[in-house]
Write an enzyme that holds these catalytic residues in place. Sequence first.
Site, PDB file in Angstrom:
ATOM      1  N   LYS A  77      42.571  63.027 -17.270  1.00  0.00           N
ATOM      2  CA  LYS A  77      42.893  62.397 -15.986  1.00  0.00           C
ATOM      3  C   LYS A  77      44.404  62.418 -15.772  1.00  0.00           C
ATOM      4  CE  LYS A  77      41.746  58.154 -13.393  1.00  0.00           C
ATOM      5  NZ  LYS A  77      41.096  56.832 -13.470  1.00  0.00           N
ATOM      6  N   SER A 152      37.670  55.874 -10.022  1.00  0.00           N
ATOM      7  CA  SER A 152      38.735  56.789  -9.670  1.00  0.00           C
ATOM      8  C   SER A 152      38.785  58.044 -10.541  1.00  0.00           C
ATOM      9  CB  SER A 152      40.067  56.053  -9.754  1.00  0.00           C
ATOM     10  OG  SER A 152      40.332  55.666 -11.092  1.00  0.00           O
ATOM     11  N   SER A 176      36.192  52.695 -13.292  1.00  0.00           N
ATOM     12  CA  SER A 176      36.571  54.079 -12.953  1.00  0.00           C
ATOM     13  C   SER A 176      36.122  55.156 -13.910  1.00  0.00           C
ATOM     14  CB  SER A 176      38.078  54.173 -12.783  1.00  0.00           C
ATOM     15  OG  SER A 176      38.422  53.736 -11.510  1.00  0.00           O
TER      16      SER A 176
HETATM   17  N1  GLN Z   1      37.270  51.138  -8.071  1.00  0.00           N
HETATM   18  C1  GLN Z   1      38.062  50.101  -8.667  1.00  0.00           C
HETATM   19  C2  GLN Z   1      39.343  49.936  -7.903  1.00  0.00           C
HETATM   20  O1  GLN Z   1      39.458  50.544  -6.902  1.00  0.00           O
HETATM   21  C3  GLN Z   1      38.307  50.402 -10.088  1.00  0.00           C
HETATM   22  C4  GLN Z   1      39.393  51.361 -10.299  1.00  0.00           C
HETATM   23  C5  GLN Z   1      39.591  51.689 -11.733  1.00  0.00           C
HETATM   24  O2  GLN Z   1      38.796  51.325 -12.590  1.00  0.00           O
HETATM   25  N2  GLN Z   1      40.712  52.334 -11.992  1.00  0.00           N
HETATM   26  O3  GLN Z   1      40.212  49.222  -8.271  1.00  0.00           O
END
Ligand code: GLN
Length: 482
Positions: A77, A152, A176
């Site tokens: 990532k 994400s 994410s």
């Molecule tokens: N979807 C969640 C957010 O928007 C989690 C994001 C993540 O785990 N980095 O914060």
Amino acid sequence: MKLIENSYGSVRNLLAERRINCVKIVDHYLREINKQNTLNSFITLLNDRALKRAELIDHQIRERGLKKLSGLVIAIKDNICVKDVRTTCASRILSNFISPYDATVIHKLESEDAIIIAKTNMDEFAMGSSNETSHFGTVKNPHDTTRVPGGSSGGSAVSVAANLSMAALGSDTGGSIRQPASFCGIVGLKPTYGRVSRFGLVAFASSLDQIGPLTTNVEDCARILEVIAGQDTNDSTCSDSPVPSYVEALQDNMQGLTIGLPIEYFSEHLETEIKTRIDHVIDFLKASGFSVVPISLPHTEYAIADYYIIATAEASSNLERYDGARYGYRSESVQSLDEMYVNSRRQAFGDEVKRRIMLGTYVLSSGYYDAYYRKAQKVRALIKSDFQNAFDRCDCILTPTSPTTAFKIGDKMSDPLDMYLSDIYTVPANLAGIPAISIPVGKDMNDLPIGLQIMGRSFDESTLLKLAFFIERNYSTRDIAR
Ligand code: GLN
């Protein structure tokens, strides 16, 4: 001939028998990546670097045999630093940032002879649930390219699901790793807070962030965790508790394991088909002799609100450092220092990141700190104690990973709250700091993958992996009456 079955376990056997070499493996993946570039899962390809590493590792295998991850082709990532490689966090503000050092996880992977093939696309600064907030464009779900891959870590999940790498690393602050794993039909693990070093992970919300693997199967997940976990003198939040052999643990006996089902996770938010599928898995587990008990996590309904106060507060502080002076993008059109800060940030952060910085600054401001931030910390303690109480009654907790399967690209972008609700089942594990895994357990009517989540006690990844492995091996994902 299909050169590679996309699991490291099988490739490793071929390598051990000298029936394939790393250069051939990397070559294969580079060709696959070339064919599938419309999915947009990568930000930076590392072709030359990967081929050079492959040559070196082939040589090392000839000299002294295989290490733990020899020939594992892995994508990373783009919020995890790789030395001398661009680390963008999918943001314009870091679009030209070259990392001067390796994250600890990179160092650990490469010490065991893994091969990094690419940096993956993601939501900007890991803020999102659909991979639509990336400066480098939306990522597409390989199961249906009109749909999101989740976020994400969407690029990481797609890379694995579309066979463009054997595995990937993602980061999980509120879901994410698990939610994109669920949307793409693969395995994704968020380790216990402190199990894996975050040195070299660009911080989003420091009390929640964890790095973890995304893989096609549970055994690969265990192998990678075993390598990346463990103490790090560069990260004081990283635990020194010993790292067990997660791969060996997969074979352990599970007699007497009690599985908890939280009533709050099977509410009206859940799509019927997902509920039917999870119920089917539960029936299978009961029939296999596990004891399954209902439990309650009474503060679940506050988890999303709590998460979006804590995560945004920490993000607003972590993202202060992007000021146009020290990292990345700097606006040209400025007359003063203040203008440099303002214009650089205005021009180079996307809408979602700006929304979170504003929200976070607000909840931390002196007039509202007690009403929001302090209260959120108290609620977090309650959520944590819900889990502690639950683990007096069961060894792990089974839930759906997400209330829906992959949604259409564009569907939730105009409604941030609706987007935030897609993390309803994943954020509690981050707030409590406990480990959680998502595994695929079948598909819905539209042929979209459904994910099952297992949460466990802190530092008890072995139990999660063991149960996940058992389900993967023994549960038939087809056999359901519709
Ligand atoms: N979807 C969640 C957010 O928007 C989690 C994001 C993540 O785990 N980095 O914060």
